[in-house]
Scaffold this motif. Structure first.
Motif, mmCIF file in Angstrom:
data_model
loop_
_atom_site.group_PDB
_atom_site.id
_atom_site.type_symbol
_atom_site.label_atom_id
_atom_site.label_comp_id
_atom_site.label_asym_id
_atom_site.label_seq_id
_atom_site.Cartn_x
_atom_site.Cartn_y
_atom_site.Cartn_z
ATOM 1 N N SER A 155 0.825 -1.202 0.000
ATOM 2 C CA SER A 155 0.000 0.000 0.000
ATOM 3 C C SER A 155 0.858 1.251 0.000
ATOM 4 O O SER A 155 0.543 2.256 -0.657
ATOM 5 C CB SER A 155 -0.935 -0.010 1.210
ATOM 6 O OG SER A 155 -1.780 -1.145 1.189
ATOM 7 N N PHE A 204 -8.664 -7.145 1.916
ATOM 8 C CA PHE A 204 -9.172 -6.261 0.858
ATOM 9 C C PHE A 204 -10.638 -6.534 0.533
ATOM 10 O O PHE A 204 -11.172 -5.993 -0.437
ATOM 11 C CB PHE A 204 -8.324 -6.430 -0.407
ATOM 12 C CG PHE A 204 -6.947 -5.831 -0.274
ATOM 13 C CD1 PHE A 204 -6.736 -4.477 -0.541
ATOM 14 C CD2 PHE A 204 -5.875 -6.611 0.110
ATOM 15 C CE1 PHE A 204 -5.473 -3.937 -0.428
ATOM 16 C CE2 PHE A 204 -4.609 -6.071 0.233
ATOM 17 C CZ PHE A 204 -4.388 -4.714 -0.034
ATOM 18 N N LEU A 229 -12.052 -9.175 -0.712
ATOM 19 C CA LEU A 229 -12.166 -9.807 -2.031
ATOM 20 C C LEU A 229 -12.525 -11.265 -1.873
ATOM 21 O O LEU A 229 -12.392 -11.845 -0.796
ATOM 22 C CB LEU A 229 -10.834 -9.678 -2.788
ATOM 23 C CG LEU A 229 -10.344 -8.242 -3.061
ATOM 24 C CD1 LEU A 229 -8.968 -8.271 -3.717
ATOM 25 C CD2 LEU A 229 -11.328 -7.500 -3.957
ATOM 26 N N GLN A 270 -6.642 -9.039 -9.496
ATOM 27 C CA GLN A 270 -7.788 -8.223 -9.104
ATOM 28 C C GLN A 270 -7.304 -6.837 -8.689
ATOM 29 O O GLN A 270 -6.279 -6.678 -8.038
ATOM 30 C CB GLN A 270 -8.552 -8.860 -7.937
ATOM 31 C CG GLN A 270 -9.061 -10.271 -8.242
ATOM 32 C CD GLN A 270 -9.879 -10.842 -7.095
ATOM 33 O OE1 GLN A 270 -10.814 -10.186 -6.636
ATOM 34 N NE2 GLN A 270 -9.525 -12.047 -6.664
ATOM 35 N N SER A 271 -8.071 -5.857 -9.102
ATOM 36 C CA SER A 271 -7.756 -4.481 -8.739
ATOM 37 C C SER A 271 -8.341 -4.168 -7.368
ATOM 38 O O SER A 271 -9.309 -4.797 -6.919
ATOM 39 C CB SER A 271 -8.318 -3.522 -9.776
ATOM 40 O OG SER A 271 -7.758 -3.787 -11.051
ATOM 41 N N THR A 272 -7.768 -3.191 -6.741
ATOM 42 C CA THR A 272 -8.265 -2.745 -5.435
ATOM 43 C C THR A 272 -8.767 -1.326 -5.539
ATOM 44 O O THR A 272 -8.624 -0.680 -6.577
ATOM 45 C CB THR A 272 -7.134 -2.822 -4.375
ATOM 46 O OG1 THR A 272 -6.119 -1.882 -4.727
ATOM 47 C CG2 THR A 272 -6.545 -4.217 -4.309
ATOM 48 N N SER A 273 -9.309 -0.846 -4.465
ATOM 49 C CA SER A 273 -9.819 0.529 -4.456
ATOM 50 C C SER A 273 -8.691 1.546 -4.429
ATOM 51 O O SER A 273 -8.933 2.734 -4.599
ATOM 52 C CB SER A 273 -10.725 0.730 -3.230
ATOM 53 O OG SER A 273 -10.012 0.463 -2.027
ATOM 54 N N ASP A 277 -2.603 -3.665 -7.355
ATOM 55 C CA ASP A 277 -3.328 -4.870 -7.750
ATOM 56 C C ASP A 277 -2.951 -5.994 -6.792
ATOM 57 O O ASP A 277 -1.900 -5.985 -6.142
ATOM 58 C CB ASP A 277 -2.975 -5.261 -9.181
ATOM 59 C CG ASP A 277 -3.448 -4.212 -10.191
ATOM 60 O OD1 ASP A 277 -4.404 -3.477 -9.862
ATOM 61 O OD2 ASP A 277 -2.829 -4.123 -11.265
ATOM 62 N N VAL A 278 -3.854 -7.002 -6.769
ATOM 63 C CA VAL A 278 -3.653 -8.134 -5.865
ATOM 64 C C VAL A 278 -3.795 -9.418 -6.652
ATOM 65 O O VAL A 278 -4.770 -9.583 -7.417
ATOM 66 C CB VAL A 278 -4.657 -8.117 -4.710
ATOM 67 C CG1 VAL A 278 -4.478 -9.342 -3.840
ATOM 68 C CG2 VAL A 278 -4.518 -6.857 -3.889
#
Length: 807
Positions: free
Chosen positions: A621, A646, A648, A669-672, A677-678
Motif C-alpha cells: 500500500s 481487501f 475480495l 484483481q484491482s483494489t480501491s 493490484d492483488v
C-alpha cells in the motif's frame, strides 16, 4: 568532500549491526527504570508492612545487670603448684560465667520467683502476657502430675464461680517423679464447664484451683502451666553473660523478654542465688571445721571430767593439795611435753582422716589444715584447691555430660591434685609419727625422775598431769571452735552486684528504623528480582537491540502495533505513526536495491502469527500511494489472508493459474487503491508445495516483473513449510519478520542459517508489533513517531495507563 548531484543516486544507508554479546550495564539499568512505578509501589507497600510490624508486634525489652568478680587471695605456696597444673586460679571470669549460666542456678532462681503459672489476656492481635496484678490466682499442686504447655481459658461468671475451657490443646504431662522427661497428652481429661472459686480441679494429669482476687463478672483470663525444669532451661538458654571488655573482671548479664518487669525480677533473683551460693560454699568450710572440733571435744570432755573427779578425790583422801618445789619443776616439764604430744596427735589424726578421704574417695567435706593448727602452706593450698575443683566438677556435671572436654579436664586436675596431696600427707604422717616417738622418749626420761619423789606426791603428780593435759587440749579446741564461728559470722561473698537489673528505655524489638529500612529494601529487591527472573527465563524477543544482537543480518525496520483495529493502517490511518514506519521502510527499500526500476520484495517469517502478511499488505500500500505500480502476491497457499484484508473473494488466484491453463492476467484483481493490484493465492490446492515449483510459475514471475514496478510476495512461514526456500531466488529483497514478545529467540537461528548456509542474498530482519516502549535504548514506537506533536495522530490513553505503561 563534494555533495552528490541531484541526478546521482544516493549511497545506500549503512545499517549498524551489533553483535556484541557482553553485558550492558547501562541498558540493564534502563531495563529496571522503565518499571519504576511498580518498584515505587512495592517500596511503599514495604514501608506500610514495616509500620504494621512495628505497630502490632509484641515489644521485646533488654534487661541488663552487672556483677563484679573479685579474685580471691592466693595462699602462701600456691603459686608453686599453678605451673605444674595441680592448681588453678581460685577465681576466673570463665568459671563465673559458667556458674551464672548453669542450669542449677537457673532452676533455683525460677523456683524462688514462683512463675510456673503464666497469665494472659486478650490483646489487639492475640494474647498478651501479664505479670503481677492478676485478678485471679491459680494455685497448682506440683507434687501431682500436671498438664503443661497448653492454654486454659477462665471466664468469671460471678464472685463465686467461673467457666473453664481449653483454648489450646498442645499439652504435655509433667511427672514430678521424672521431671526432665515429659510425655505428650493425647486425651485431655479436663472437662469444660462451671467450677467454684477455691475448688480443686483434679484429674489424673492435673490438680489446681483458682481463687478470686478482684475479678468481675464476664472478665476473661488465660493461663498456661510451665514446669520448673522447662523454665530453667529456657532462661538458661536466653541469658547472655559476657565481660564488659577484655581487661575488666565485670560481667554483664543480659536477658531479652517481652515482660520487662519479669526480666528484672529474674535477673535480680539469679544474682541473689549466685551470691548466696558463694556464701554457702564459704560457710561450708567453717561448718566442717566446727563439726570436726566438736567431734574432738566430745571425747576430751569425758576425760577431763573423769580426771577432775579423781584429782579432787585424791586430794581429799590424802590431804595433799600442792606439790613440792621439785615436784612443780618436774610437773611443768612434763606438762609441756604432754601438751606438745596431744597437739601432735591431733595433727596425726587429721592427717589420717585426710589420708582415708583420699584413699576411699569419702564424700565428707574437707577441713582446711590451718584450722587445726597445721601451718604447712603447701598442704593448705592443695586441700583448698581440691575443694574448689570438686565444687567445679559438681557444677559442670550438672550441665555437661561425662565426656565433655571441660568435665574430663577437671577430672584430670582433681586426679593430679589428689596425687600430690597423697604424697604430701604420707610424708607428713611419717614425720609426725617420728616426732611423737621423740616426745614419748622425753616423757619416759621425766618419768624416771618422778620415781624419786615420795609415793603420795608421785601419784598426785600423775593424776594432775593427766588432768592438765586434757584441760589444755579442751581449752585449745574451744579457742579453735570460737575462731571458726567468728570466721563463719564474718563470711561474705567476694563477688558483688554493681547494678541491679534494669530494662532499657526503649524496646530492642521490633527495631523500628531497621524494619522501615528492611521494608524499603525488600520493596525494592522483590520487583527487581521478579524482573530479573522474568528476563532470565524469557525466551521471546522484546526489542530491536536484542534482535540485532542475536541476528547476523541487519534489521532494517521496526513496525509499531496498529491499535485501531485496522489491518491496513497505511490506507485507513495515513497520519498514524505505524503508517510512517512503513513509509520509512519504503524509503529504505530504495537504498537496499539501488539503480533498479523494478523491485521484488519477499516477506516471510518463522511461524504463523508474526505479522508477515500485515507487513506485506501495508508495504504494498505504501508503494502504491507513492505512485508505483504495485502487485501484492499471496503465495501462502495453505493459510491465505490477503483476500479478507481487501474484502475480495478468494475463488481465483495463483493456484488457479498453476493448476489450470489460465493466464495470470485474468486472475489479478484491482483494489480501491490506485496503482495497487492483488494476485490472491486462490483455492487451497492439495499439493501447495509442488505447485509453486512448476516451470510455469517461473514464467509467471518473469512476466509479472516486466509489468509491475514493485512486486510484494507474501510467502508462507519458512520455519513451517519448504516452498518458501525456493521463492527466495525470485526476490530482490528478502524480509524476515519477527514479532515483539511473540517470536522466540531461538527462531533467529533460522534466519542466520539462511544467511550463512542457505545462500540467501539481500536478507534482512524486521521487528513487528512493537508495543512495549524501551526508554533504555532511546527509541520506541511512541518516541520515534509520537514525539513530534502535530505530525501524527495521537493515540488516546488514560493517565493511569500512561503511568503504568511499560516503558
Amino acid at each position: 568532500m563534494s555533495n552528490p548531484s541531484p541526478n546521482q543516486p544516493l549511497p545506500p544507508p549503512v545499517f549498524q549491526f551489533n553483535q556484541d554479546r557482553n553485558f550492558d550495564v547501562k541498558n540493564s539499568i534502563f531495563r529496571y527504570l522503565k518499571s519504576w512505578p511498580w518498584i515505587v509501589l512495592c517500596m511503599l507497600l514495604g514501608v506500610v508492612a514495616a509500620f504494621m510490624v512495628n505497630r502490632y508486634s509484641t515489644p521485646t525489652w533488654s534487661v541488663e545487670s552487672t556483677v563484679l568478680v573479685k579474685e580471691a587471695d592466693h595462699s602462701v605456696g600456691s603459686e608453686l603448684f599453678e605451673t605444674s597444673g595441680f592448681l588453678k586460679p581460685s577465681s576466673n571470669i570463665e568459671n563465673e560465667i559458667g556458674i551464672l549460666k548453669s542450669y542449677s542456678l537457673a532452676e533455683e532462681a525460677v523456683a524462688g520467683l514462683d512463675i510456673n503459672v503464666q497469665t494472659y489476656q486478650e490483646g489487639v492481635l492475640g494474647l498478651v502476657r501479664h505479670y503481677g496484678g492478676e485478678s485471679l490466682l491459680v494455685e497448682v499442686d506440683w507434687q501431682h502430675p500436671q498438664m503443661v504447655g497448653g492454654m486454659i481459658k477462665v471466664v468469671a461468671k460471678d464472685e463465686n464461680s467461673f467457666d473453664l475451657s481449653i483454648n489450646e490443646e498442645d499439652f504435655q504431662v509433667y511427672n514430678p517423679n521424672d521431671p526432665f522427661y515429659k510425655t505428650d497428652l493425647e486425651i485431655v481429661g479436663l472437662k469444660e464447664g462451671t467450677y467454684s472459686f477455691g475448688q480443686w480441679v483434679e484429674g489424673s494429669n492435673f490438680k489446681f484451683r483458682i481463687k478470686n482476687i478482684a475479678a468481675v463478672a464476664g472478665e476473661d483470663f488465660y493461663f498456661q502451666l510451665q514446669d520448673t525444669p522447662s523454665l530453667a532451661k529456657k532462661y538458661k538458654a536466653e541469658l547472655a553473660v559476657a565481660p564488659i571488655n577484655e581487661e575488666a573482671s565485670i560481667l554483664s548479664l543480659t536477658l531479652e523478654t517481652p515482660v520487662r518487669r519479669l526480666g528484672e525480677d529474674y535477673l535480680n533473683k539469679l544474682m541473689e542465688v549466685y551470691l548466696k551460693r558463694e556464701l554457702e560454699e564459704k560457710n561450708r568450710t567453717s561448718d566442717n571445721t566446727v563439726r570436726f572440733i566438736e567431734n574432738q571435744l566430745s571425747g576430751i570432755t569425758d576425760s577431763l571430767t573423769f580426771f577432775e573427779d579423781r584429782l579432787e578425790q585424791y586430794r581429799t583422801q590424802n590431804k595433799v593439795f600442792n606439790l613440792s618445789e621439785e615436784g612443780n619443776l618436774i610437773f611443768e616439764r612434763m606438762q609441756e611435753l604432754e601438751t606438745e604430744k596431744s597437739q601432735t596427735e591431733i595433727n596425726l589424726k587429721y592427717y589420717q582422716t585426710l589420708q582415708n578421704y583420699l584413699n576411699n574417695n569419702s564424700a565428707e567435706d574437707l577441713v582446711v589444715p590451718s584450722v587445726v593448727g597445721i601451718s604447712d602452706p603447701l598442704l593448705n593450698s592443695l586441700v583448698m584447691n581440691l575443694g574448689e575443683l570438686q565444687s567445679e566438677q559438681v557444677r559442670l556435671s550438672a550441665n555437661f555430660s561425662e565426656q565433655a572436654p571441660a568435665v574430663r579436664e577437671i577430672k584430670n586436675k582433681i586426679a593430679n591434685t589428689k596425687k600430690a596431696l597423697r604424697e604430701n600427707v604420707n610424708s607428713a604422717i611419717a614425720n609426725t609419727q617420728t616426732l611423737i616417738s621423740e616426745i614419748k622418749g622425753n616423757i619416759r626420761q621425766i618419768d624416771q625422775e618422778i620415781n624419786t619423789l615420795p609415793e603420795t606426791e608421785r601419784r598426785l603428780l600423775g593424776i594432775q598431769r593427766k588432768f592438765n593435759i586434757n584441760e589444755n587440749i579442751y581449752v585449745y579446741l574451744l579457742e579453735k571452735r570460737a575462731e571458726a564461728e567468728i570466721t563463719r559470722a564474718s563470711n561474705a561473698p567476694k563477688n558483688s552486684v554493681l547494678d541491679w537489673a534494669k530494662a532499657g528505655d526503649f524496646p530492642v524489638s521490633p527495631k523500628t528504623k531497621v524494619n522501615f529500612l528492611l521494608g524499603l529494601l525488600l520493596g525494592f529487591m522483590i520487583p527487581v528480582a521478579f524482573i530479573y527472573t522474568k528476563d532470565f527465563f524469557n525466551v521471546k524477543i522484546e526489542d530491536v537491540k536484542e534482535l540485532e544482537k542475536l541476528s547476523k543480518v541487519p534489521v532494517v525496520a521496526k513496525i509499531g502495533r496498529a491499535k485501531y483495529g485496522y489491518s491496513n493502517p497505511v490506507l485507513d490511518k495515513p497520519k498514524s505513526p505505524v503508517t510512517e514506519s512503513f513509509r520509512s521502510l519504503r524509503a529504505d527499500m530504495t537504498y537496499l536495491s539501488p539503480n533498479k526500476k523494478y523491485m521484488t520484495i519477499l516477506f516471510t517469517s518463522t511461524i504463523s502469527g508474526e505479522g508477515k502478511t500485515f507487513c506485506a499488505v501495508n508495504t504494498a500500500s505504501a508503494f502504491a500511494l507513492k505512485g508505483k505500480k504495485t502487485l501484492l502476491m499471496g503465495l501462502d497457499l495453505r493459510k491465505p489472508k490477503i483476500a479478507a484484508d481487501f474484502k475480495l473473494n478468494n475463488d481465483r488466484g495463483i493456484s488457479t493459474c498453476l493448476s489450470a491453463d489460465i493466464p495470470w492476467q485474468k486472475v489479478v484483481q484491482s483494489t480501491s487503491t490506485a496503482h495497487l493490484d492483488v494476485l490472491l493465492s486462490g483455492p487451497i490446492p492439495p499439493n501447495p508445495a509442488e505447485i509453486l515449483l512448476q516451470e510455469k510459475f517461473n514464467e509467471i514471475m518473469q512476466e509479472i516483473k516486466e509489468k509491475y514496478e514493485v512486486v510484494i510476495m507474501d510467502c508462507p512461514p519458512v520455519g513451517l513449510v519448504s516452498e518458501t526456500k525456493e521463492l527466495f531466488r525470485y526476490a530482490d529483497i528478502n524480509i524476515f519478520v519477527f514479532r515483539q514478545e511473540y517470536s522466540r529467540k531461538e527462531n533467529v537461528e533460522l534466519l542466520n542459517d539462511l544467511h550463512e548456509r542457505g545462500g540467501v542474498k539481500k536478507l534482512y530482519g524486521l521487528l513487528n508489533d512493537i508495543h512495549i516502549r524501551s526508554t533504555r535504548y532511546g527509541y520506541g514506537y511512541g518516541y520515534d513517531y509520537g514525539g513530534y506533536g502535530g505530525y501524527h495522530e495521537e493515540e488516546g490513553m488514560p493517565w493511569w495507563k500512561r503511568i503504568f505503561d511499560r516503558r
